[in-house]
Scaffold this motif. Structure first.
Motif, PDB file in Angstrom:
ATOM      1  N   GLU A 150       2.532  17.240  -2.253  1.00 13.83           N
ATOM      2  CA  GLU A 150       1.951  17.008  -0.924  1.00 13.83           C
ATOM      3  C   GLU A 150       0.443  17.279  -1.342  1.00 13.83           C
ATOM      4  OE1 GLU A 150       5.190  18.412   2.319  1.00 13.83           O
ATOM      5  OE2 GLU A 150       3.444  19.548   1.850  1.00 13.83           O
ATOM      6  N   SER A 151       0.036  18.371  -1.857  1.00 14.37           N
ATOM      7  CA  SER A 151      -1.385  18.503  -1.805  1.00 14.37           C
ATOM      8  C   SER A 151      -1.859  17.610  -2.877  1.00 14.37           C
ATOM      9  CB  SER A 151      -1.468  20.203  -2.513  1.00 14.37           C
ATOM     10  OG  SER A 151      -1.078  20.337  -3.917  1.00 14.37           O
ATOM     11  N   TYR A 158      -2.673  14.626  -0.951  1.00 14.72           N
ATOM     12  CA  TYR A 158      -3.704  14.661   0.101  1.00 14.72           C
ATOM     13  C   TYR A 158      -5.205  14.813  -0.638  1.00 14.72           C
ATOM     14  CZ  TYR A 158      -1.363  14.758   4.295  1.00 14.72           C
ATOM     15  OH  TYR A 158      -1.013  14.286   5.415  1.00 14.72           O
ATOM     16  N   GLU A 159      -5.335  15.818  -1.862  1.00 13.35           N
ATOM     17  CA  GLU A 159      -6.364  16.173  -2.342  1.00 13.35           C
ATOM     18  C   GLU A 159      -6.971  14.848  -3.067  1.00 13.35           C
ATOM     19  OE1 GLU A 159      -5.738  19.238  -5.028  1.00 13.35           O
ATOM     20  OE2 GLU A 159      -5.496  20.736  -3.508  1.00 13.35           O
ATOM     21  N   ARG A 160      -6.055  14.017  -3.752  1.00 17.16           N
ATOM     22  CA  ARG A 160      -6.713  12.746  -4.639  1.00 17.16           C
ATOM     23  C   ARG A 160      -6.555  11.506  -3.447  1.00 17.16           C
ATOM     24  NH1 ARG A 160      -3.205  12.549  -9.443  1.00 17.16           N
ATOM     25  NH2 ARG A 160      -4.184  10.356  -9.457  1.00 17.16           N
ATOM     26  N   THR A 161      -6.287  11.884  -2.064  1.00 14.37           N
ATOM     27  CA  THR A 161      -6.081  10.828  -1.401  1.00 14.37           C
ATOM     28  C   THR A 161      -5.657   9.549  -1.906  1.00 14.37           C
ATOM     29  OG1 THR A 161      -8.349   9.890  -1.763  1.00 14.37           O
ATOM     30  CG2 THR A 161      -8.453  11.543   0.103  1.00 14.37           C
ATOM     31  N   LEU A 162      -4.288   9.782  -2.229  1.00 13.31           N
ATOM     32  CA  LEU A 162      -3.517   8.597  -2.840  1.00 13.31           C
ATOM     33  C   LEU A 162      -2.679   8.243  -1.559  1.00 13.31           C
ATOM     34  CD1 LEU A 162      -2.263  10.580  -6.083  1.00 13.31           C
ATOM     35  CD2 LEU A 162      -3.961   9.024  -6.057  1.00 13.31           C
ATOM     36  N   PRO A 192      -2.912   6.140   0.776  1.00  9.11           N
ATOM     37  CA  PRO A 192      -3.279   6.497   2.155  1.00  9.11           C
ATOM     38  C   PRO A 192      -2.529   5.760   3.259  1.00  9.11           C
ATOM     39  CG  PRO A 192      -5.125   5.010   1.299  1.00  9.11           C
ATOM     40  CD  PRO A 192      -4.040   5.639  -0.150  1.00  9.11           C
ATOM     41  N   GLU A 193      -2.027   4.480   2.714  1.00 10.30           N
ATOM     42  CA  GLU A 193      -1.421   3.873   3.962  1.00 10.30           C
ATOM     43  C   GLU A 193      -0.055   4.432   3.991  1.00 10.30           C
ATOM     44  OE1 GLU A 193      -4.086   2.131   5.486  1.00 10.30           O
ATOM     45  OE2 GLU A 193      -2.124   1.216   6.123  1.00 10.30           O
ATOM     46  N   SER A 194       0.579   4.791   2.866  1.00 13.92           N
ATOM     47  CA  SER A 194       2.091   5.147   2.971  1.00 13.92           C
ATOM     48  C   SER A 194       2.260   6.569   2.739  1.00 13.92           C
ATOM     49  CB  SER A 194       2.948   4.231   1.931  1.00 13.92           C
ATOM     50  OG  SER A 194       2.168   3.991   0.807  1.00 13.92           O
ATOM     51  N   ARG A 195       1.154   7.454   2.766  1.00 14.56           N
ATOM     52  CA  ARG A 195       1.284   8.837   2.377  1.00 14.56           C
ATOM     53  C   ARG A 195       2.051   9.625   3.279  1.00 14.56           C
ATOM     54  NH1 ARG A 195      -3.979  11.419   3.161  1.00 14.56           N
ATOM     55  NH2 ARG A 195      -4.670  10.035   1.686  1.00 14.56           N
ATOM     56  N   SER A 196       1.900   9.252   4.908  1.00 11.30           N
ATOM     57  CA  SER A 196       2.637  10.023   5.701  1.00 11.30           C
ATOM     58  C   SER A 196       4.091   9.655   5.395  1.00 11.30           C
ATOM     59  CB  SER A 196       2.182  10.111   6.957  1.00 11.30           C
ATOM     60  OG  SER A 196       2.221   8.664   7.215  1.00 11.30           O
ATOM     61  N   THR A 254      -2.024  10.447 -12.585  1.00  6.10           N
ATOM     62  CA  THR A 254      -0.710   9.518 -11.900  1.00  6.10           C
ATOM     63  C   THR A 254       0.702   9.524 -12.526  1.00  6.10           C
ATOM     64  OG1 THR A 254      -2.353   8.068 -10.991  1.00  6.10           O
ATOM     65  CG2 THR A 254      -0.137   7.411 -10.787  1.00  6.10           C
ATOM     66  N   LYS A 255       0.595   9.493 -14.035  1.00  7.17           N
ATOM     67  CA  LYS A 255       1.765   9.394 -14.555  1.00  7.17           C
ATOM     68  C   LYS A 255       2.158  11.065 -14.596  1.00  7.17           C
ATOM     69  CE  LYS A 255       1.167   6.151 -18.126  1.00  7.17           C
ATOM     70  NZ  LYS A 255       0.540   5.718 -19.606  1.00  7.17           N
ATOM     71  N   GLN A 256       1.533  11.948 -14.321  1.00  4.26           N
ATOM     72  CA  GLN A 256       1.956  13.413 -14.252  1.00  4.26           C
ATOM     73  C   GLN A 256       2.691  13.437 -12.880  1.00  4.26           C
ATOM     74  OE1 GLN A 256      -1.319  15.613 -14.685  1.00  4.26           O
ATOM     75  NE2 GLN A 256      -1.269  15.793 -17.022  1.00  4.26           N
ATOM     76  N   LEU A 257       1.971  13.010 -11.861  1.00  5.77           N
ATOM     77  CA  LEU A 257       2.640  12.870 -10.524  1.00  5.77           C
ATOM     78  C   LEU A 257       3.780  12.426 -10.526  1.00  5.77           C
ATOM     79  CD1 LEU A 257       2.033  13.975  -7.678  1.00  5.77           C
ATOM     80  CD2 LEU A 257       0.879  11.722  -7.337  1.00  5.77           C
ATOM     81  N   GLU A 258       4.003  11.159 -11.209  1.00  8.95           N
ATOM     82  CA  GLU A 258       5.246  10.448 -11.185  1.00  8.95           C
ATOM     83  C   GLU A 258       6.350  11.250 -11.864  1.00  8.95           C
ATOM     84  OE1 GLU A 258       4.270   5.734 -11.657  1.00  8.95           O
ATOM     85  OE2 GLU A 258       4.450   6.827 -13.393  1.00  8.95           O
TER      86      GLU A 258
END
Lengths: 485, 213
Positions: free
Chosen positions: B63-64, B67-71, B73-77, B5-9
């Motif tokens: 984006e991927s 989706y892949e880690r289903t992070l 989910p509520e605010s993804r879109s 998650t830190k990497q994603l941040e």
């Protein structure tokens, strides 16, 4: 053979697992915050732990309402409850296993000529009303706390997601534990007095009859979770109530806390010891707790008003479910007994024995007016008799029933041998010796045996032992030496 | 989980940095164009292409991963549409600088200052909207303070572009109408960047309300 009788309880357990696991992991799985397999595994493990370790509190309250004393009866009571749940679900009426089983037990009481303990019944019904209200209050408080904390310590969107997932799993585990502890009484409670299993030892740990029953019941719940709860979770998570993962977490936590409050003996004792109000240990409906929680959050968010239709449906469920279940239980018990000739209850007789009369005279009852050794074949005839006489007040019914109830206990050498083996690691040596001194003695009233045990076990001077531990030991001795079948 | 998650941040932050660089790069590019320093202009134009490629790459990566880690989910879109909108800023910036290269507009030196002014106002709007977006990701309530600033710079840019267009069409020294149109189209392209920033601020303010649990 015992498994055939237990099958109705197992069915009840399966349907509980299929339906109620979604109250804990529904939103988490429905919104894909937690994988179904993870949720199912955690829910199953913790339901089993909760049931085996903390399931006895709520079971005892159900036992007080009506002690179903024959396996055939227990089978039918659980089946009647299961059938009512199934039928009412088909009719799309709100239904809870807790309410169905209570109705079925009362139905059995009527059929078997037993008296229903109305104070226990009142306690149970009061808990049904109180529990969703408490869930709403808890949800409001937790919601406000979470909101405040997030304002004070902002967490990034992605990190909050990770923490929410972890919290959903931890709170879910706690919820499953509480569900097992609170709701196992619904599944296996009625079998406890009727199905005494032998204590078994696995890896040096002893499992009592009750724990074995609870284990079997909770495995049935777990099978319900694995085989059927996925569908229900999808519905709860996506269709019925749309919740964000964070508000779902708040609701599940509120629900779990309420389930725990109504199940934990430890917390119950602690609250009493600290002069705090303790809740009765009663099986409550997890679905209604969720609705309570959702309403709580609705109130605090202001935008949504309370849906009175749902509240009305729940309220009607408090009356309709037990009523239908009681009627089904009564009718089916009649068939089971008269058509299939299966024993559905052990008759319990009552007698004004010498010790009973002596004990009752302490309760302001005129002993000279009681006919020595007058016997009644069941509680209803005793009640009728008390009602007809003008010297026995109806209010003393509970005491008369308690002190005149006939039972049979015999301290045979053979049973003492079994006792010595089973009690070796949790009774002290002086305690075991004291019990062994009772060899050859007979008791016809449970209260008299308990009185005696309390006296002699207290005399053996062990300090610092609290009341509950002693009560558990006394219960164990009572069950071990009971000879009445 | 937290490490990933830190990497994603970090990726999200990198993406924001790129969007933020669009404004100054565009400004410097146009300055170089007006000065006739074409080497510098091409260098900045190349930089803009690289920024755009990098932004696309990081955006697809985020984006991927979401989706892949289903992070979330509520605010993804919502988050994905936000990233998409921020990416539009970089695209717009790249297109604008390339249009200078392709169309070689003969902007009268009298308007250089006005054009640079307009570009700076748009760059300010970008700067504030990126701050708002960062705050949205960090879950801070401060997001809304930045919205007002975005709206302020966007209005200023509108005013400046209106002023410039009026002036251009009243300028008798530019005789050719097509030349006036050309001037106007570049004013509109630079102003469009501020408009995109405003649209993102609108989107963010709705998302912030949705986010309150």
């Amino acid at each position: 053979m015992i498994l055939i009788y237990l099958s109705s309880g197992l069915f009840l357990g399966w349907s509980l697992g299929a339906n109620d696991a979604s109250n804990i992991f529904g939103t988490a799985v429905g919104t894909r915050m937690v994988k179904f397999r993870t949720a199912a595994l955690i829910a199953s493990v913790f339901v089993i732990l909760g049931a085996v370790l903390s399931g006895s509190g709520a079971t005892r309250t159900l036992g007080k309402l009506g002690s179903v004393n024959a396996l055939g009866g227990a089978f039918m009571v659980a089946l009647a409850a299961g059938f009512s749940v199934f039928w009412m679900t088909r009719l799309k009426l709100p239904v809870s296993t807790s309410q169905a089983i209570v109705g079925a037990i009362v139905g059995w009481n009527f059929f078997a000529g037993m008296l229903t303990d109305y104070s226990s019944l009142a306690k149970i019904v009061f808990s049904w009303v109180l529990s969703p209200v408490l869930a709403a209050i808890f949800a409001i408080l937790i919601y406000l706390l979470v909101k405040k904390l997030l304002r004070l310590f902002p967490i990034s969107l992605l990190r909050l997601d990770v923490y929410t997932r972890a919290a959903l799993i931890i709170v879910g585990a706690f919820g499953a534990y509480s569900l097992g502890a609170n709701n196992i009484a619904n599944v296996m409670g009625v079998f406890v007095p009727a199905a005494p299993l032998d204590t078994i030892t696995i890896f040096g740990i002893k499992f009592t009859s009750i724990q074995q029953l609870f284990f079997i019941g909770s495995v049935a719940i777990a099978s319900g979770i694995f085989t059927y709860s996925y569908k229900v979770m999808q519905t709860v998570g996506n269709k019925v109530v749309k919740l964000t993962p964070l508000s779902a977490l708040v609701i599940v936590l509120a629900e779990s806390l309420v389930l725990f409050l109504f199940a934990s003996e430890g917390l119950h004792d602690w609250l009493i010891a600290h002069n705090l109000p303790a809740l009765p240990l009663v099986p409550v409906s997890s679905s209604q707790l969720v609705v309570g929680g959702v309403i709580g959050i609705g109130i605090i968010q202001g935008g949504k008003t309370i849906k009175y239709r749902i509240v009305g449906k729940i309220t009607s469920g408090w009356v309709i479910t037990p009523l239908i279940s009681a009627i089904i239980a009564f009718i089916s018990l009649f068939f089971l007994k008269n058509v299939f000739e299966i024993k559905v209850y052990e008759p319990v007789a009552y007698q004004f024995s010498k010790p009973a009369i002596k004990r009752l005279s302490n309760q302001n009852i005129d002993k000279d007016k009681l006919a020595l050794n007058q016997r009644f074949e069941n509680a209803l005839s005793l009640k009728k008799y008390i009602h007809q006489t003008n010297y026995l007040a109806d209010s003393s019914l509970d005491e008369i029933v308690k002190f005149t109830r006939l039972d049979s206990f015999y301290f045979s050498a053979q049973k003492l041998n079994i006792f010595n083996q089973e009690a070796a690691d949790w009774f002290s040596t002086p305690e075991i010796k004291t019990i062994n001194n009772l060899q050859g003695e007979e008791f016809v009233h449970e209260w008299r045996l308990k009185q005696r045990l309390r006296k002699i076990l207290d005399d053996s001077k062990r300090k610092g032992e609290n009341y509950r531990k002693l009560a558990k030991k006394i219960d164990f001795v009572v069950e071990t030496f009971r000879t009445a079948e | 989980m937290l490490k990933k998650t830190k990497q994603l941040e970090r990726k999200v932050n990198n993406f924001m940095d790129i969007v933020n660089e669009t404004g100054p790069t565009l400004l410097l590019g146009i300055k170089a164009y007006f000065k006739g320093d074409m080497d510098k202009f091409y260098e900045l134009s190349d930089k803009m292409v690289k920024l755009e490629n990098r932004a696309d790459e990081i955006k697809r990566n985020i984006e991927s991963e979401l989706y892949e880690r289903t992070l979330i989910p509520e605010s993804r879109s919502d988050v994905l549409s936000l990233l998409e909108a921020l990416d539009d800023i970089v695209d717009r910036g790249k297109e604008t600088i390339q249009e200078f290269d392709m169309e070689i507009p003969q902007i009268s030196p009298r308007y250089h200052e006005g054009f640079l002014n307009l570009t700076e106002l748009s760059a300010n709007a970008i700067d504030q909207v990126v701050k708002a977006a960062r705050n949205f990701f960090n879950n801070s309530v401060e997001s809304r303070h930045y919205f007002a600033k975005v709206y302020y710079w966007e209005k200023e840019a509108d005013r400046e572009s209106g002023r410039l267009i009026k002036k251009i069409f009243r300028d008798e020294r530019i005789e050719d109408l097509s030349c006036k149109f050309h001037h106007r189209s570049f004013v509109e392209r630079l102003d469009r960047v501020a408009d995109i920033a405003e649209d993102i601020a609108d989107k963010l303010s709705i998302l912030s309300i949705k986010r309150s649990i």
